[in-house]
Design an enzyme around this catalytic site. Sequence first.
Site, PDB file in Angstrom:
ATOM      1  CB  SER A  17      -0.039   3.722   4.561  1.00 26.71           C
ATOM      2  OG  SER A  17      -0.131   2.568   4.926  1.00 26.71           O
ATOM      3  NE  ARG A  49      -3.057   0.601   2.755  1.00 24.42           N
ATOM      4  CZ  ARG A  49      -3.274   1.010   4.476  1.00 24.42           C
ATOM      5  NH1 ARG A  49      -3.011   0.253   4.845  1.00 24.42           N
ATOM      6  NH2 ARG A  49      -3.997   2.208   4.228  1.00 24.42           N
ATOM      7  CE  LYS A  68      -2.479  -0.782  10.553  1.00 26.03           C
ATOM      8  NZ  LYS A  68      -3.209  -0.545   8.982  1.00 26.03           N
ATOM      9  CG  ASP A  69      -3.533  -2.404   6.403  1.00 23.88           C
ATOM     10  OD1 ASP A  69      -4.614  -2.271   7.497  1.00 23.88           O
ATOM     11  OD2 ASP A  69      -2.743  -2.456   5.638  1.00 23.88           O
TER      12      ASP A  69
END
Length: 87
Positions: free
Chosen positions: A13, A11, A82-83
Site C-alpha cells: 500500500s 505491504r 493499525k495492521d
Amino acid sequence: MPPLKLRVGSRESRLAILQAESVCQSLESLNPGLSTELVTCKTRADLDPSLPLATGGRGLFVRELEEALRLNRVDVCVHSAKDVPLP
C-alpha cells in the site's frame, strides 16, 4: 568487510511504502555503511479488500510479511500499528 544490507519488508500500500521508506532512510543515515532494500508483498487483505476483519482479524495485513521473515526473504518488517493484531 562487505557493506551491510538490510532487507525491509512492507505491504504494497502507498502508506506502508512511505512509512517503510522513511524507516529505511533513518536507518541508513544513523548507520554509515548500511544499505537497505525495500521488499514489498501483497497480503490477503490487499488481494481481497472485501474480506471482513472477522475472517482473520488484523492478521490479514501481516501474515505474509511474517512468513517472509520465517523464510528469510526479509530481515525486518515495518507495519502500521493499525495492521498489527493485538494479543
